[in-house]
Design an enzyme around this catalytic site. Sequence first.
Site: not given
Ligand code: KIV
Length: 263
Positions: A48-49, A87, A117, A119, A186
Amino acid sequence: MEDKEKVTIPRMVEMKREGRKIAMLTAYSWSVAGILDEAGIPVILVGDSVGMVEAGYRTTLPVTMEEMLYHTGCVARAVKRALVVADMPFMSYQEGPAHAIGSAGRFLKEAGAEAVKLEGGKGVARLIKALTEVGIPVMAHIGLTPQSVHTMGGYRLQGRTPEEAERLMEDALTVEEAGAFSVVLECIPQELARKITERLKIPTIGIGAGPYCDGQVLVINDLLGLTRNPPGFVKRYVNLYDTIKRAATEYRTDVEEGRFPER
Ligand code: KIV
């Protein structure tokens, strides 16, 4: 030796047992994901970056399910060998197990992801359990969890005090117990990452967590030098910011001065 076989979740866990380091990268587009796959990157995260490095949001909080489904589909269509992990964006799972299953299921069913993924540590263990029980593989993510940026008061190192370190160790053990097949660590001290890596059977993937994790992950824009001010732990392998700017400037002057197209 380069392994040509499809990377599966059991294979990723096996890599830890064999002591093989896991190089994970983020990707958001069909073009870049195809290159990473050809380069032999075994795990591609549609992070989600993308909201911060491609959409210009100040945090990852505004990223939507529709945006993540779109980017996951682009990546999944390009990839032949890598494991594709999607994510889960902010507020796509937090409401409870049914909510998490509904959202995660869309990533596998509609977008072609093979795992999701999410959090959090102890606080999301019941969600991880619910997802894994219905056959949706989960990568956990503890330490600096960007979706909790306001609670943490910024993007800063986590696990600095003995109490925080103990809480993170408990988080790691709890997400493993809940069924996660891997966990991102992280921005935590490298000694804490080493201890967690030694205690867990599942692979740890570090970002700003030092060299002792079972694998590493970087945001592709940081590695390529597209990000103006990347975090200090990032290694830039190329400076695409300058390369693209130079190419665009050269093209502009060629057009303006009649050198392109040639007569
Ligand atoms: O969103 C993302 O790119 C991440 C990674 C930095 C682990 O969660």
